[in-house]
Write a protein that holds these residues in place. Structure first.
Motif, PDB file in Angstrom:
ATOM      1  N   LEU A  78     -99.618  37.541  19.668  1.00 53.67           N
ATOM      2  CA  LEU A  78    -100.558  38.650  19.837  1.00 53.67           C
ATOM      3  C   LEU A  78    -101.942  38.047  19.995  1.00 53.67           C
ATOM      4  N   VAL A  79    -102.651  38.435  21.063  1.00 52.60           N
ATOM      5  CA  VAL A  79    -104.014  37.959  21.300  1.00 52.60           C
ATOM      6  C   VAL A  79    -104.914  39.173  21.450  1.00 52.60           C
ATOM      7  N   TYR A  93    -102.449  35.482  16.994  1.00 51.81           N
ATOM      8  CA  TYR A  93    -101.384  35.331  16.011  1.00 51.81           C
ATOM      9  C   TYR A  93    -100.178  34.790  16.767  1.00 51.81           C
ATOM     10  N   THR A  94     -99.490  33.812  16.183  1.00 49.21           N
ATOM     11  CA  THR A  94     -98.199  33.394  16.723  1.00 49.21           C
ATOM     12  C   THR A  94     -97.208  33.329  15.571  1.00 49.21           C
ATOM     13  N   TRP A  95     -95.962  33.656  15.898  1.00 50.20           N
ATOM     14  CA  TRP A  95     -94.877  33.638  14.925  1.00 50.20           C
ATOM     15  C   TRP A  95     -93.714  32.871  15.535  1.00 50.20           C
ATOM     16  N   LEU A 107     -93.067  30.353  10.740  1.00 51.74           N
ATOM     17  CA  LEU A 107     -94.316  29.617  10.781  1.00 51.74           C
ATOM     18  C   LEU A 107     -95.300  30.522  11.506  1.00 51.74           C
ATOM     19  N   MET A 108     -96.318  30.986  10.777  1.00 52.80           N
ATOM     20  CA  MET A 108     -97.328  31.855  11.371  1.00 52.80           C
ATOM     21  C   MET A 108     -98.611  31.068  11.550  1.00 52.80           C
ATOM     22  N   THR A 109     -99.190  31.197  12.730  1.00 53.89           N
ATOM     23  CA  THR A 109    -100.473  30.582  13.041  1.00 53.89           C
ATOM     24  C   THR A 109    -101.470  31.688  13.324  1.00 53.89           C
TER      25      THR A 109
END
Length: 148
Positions: A78-79, A93-95, A107-109
């Motif tokens: 999600l950007v 957000y990346t999952w 792993l969430m960034t």
């Protein structure tokens, strides 16, 4: 000078669950310490083009800004970018499935990038440090909420 902060955490929940919760702007005040409120400007559900008004407190100041979703890959990425507000900012957000943890994990960034101008531009290094500290605490809070 730019603010460019990226923080990661491992959450002992499946990626789809983490993404569903963390990617819902309505949940942001529950896990972001600085976000006071979120109001939809466009009707849910979240999609590219969705816009939400955020009110936050940061470094002793009240900030009001509008995020627009510019990229959405459900369950993966999600950007959002500010459409207005104190300075241009992009939050990503990346999952991803976390194969290093026992059981199913994520792993969430969380990345925040922006280019403050004026006085805020001069203070960008201090702002980046404050963003890193806040983001680290926010992800710890999210992890605690989702793992209980």
């Amino acid at each position: 000078m730019d603010v460019d902060v990226e923080v990661r955490t491992r959450i002992a929940r499946p990626p789809q669950e983490v993404a569903a919760y963390a990617g819902d702007p309505g949940n942001a005040p529950q896990w972001y310490a600085n976000i006071r409120s979120v109001e939809w400007r466009t009707p849910p559900p979240l999609a590219v083009g969705s816009r939400m008004d955020f009110v936050a407190g940061f470094l002793g100041r009240r900030l009001a800004y509008t995020y627009e979703v510019v990229e959405l890959v459900p369950g993966e990425r999600l950007v959002m970018r500010t459409a207005d507000g104190p300075f241009p900012m992009e939050t990503t957000y990346t999952w991803a499935a976390d194969s290093t943890s026992a059981g199913e994990g994520t792993l969430m960034t969380l990345a925040n990038r922006g280019r403050p101008s004026g006085f805020a531009g001069v203070a960008a290094p201090a702002m980046a440090l404050a963003v890193r500290r806040a983001t680290t605490k926010d992800l710890a809070r999210l992890k605690a909420l989702l793992e209980r």
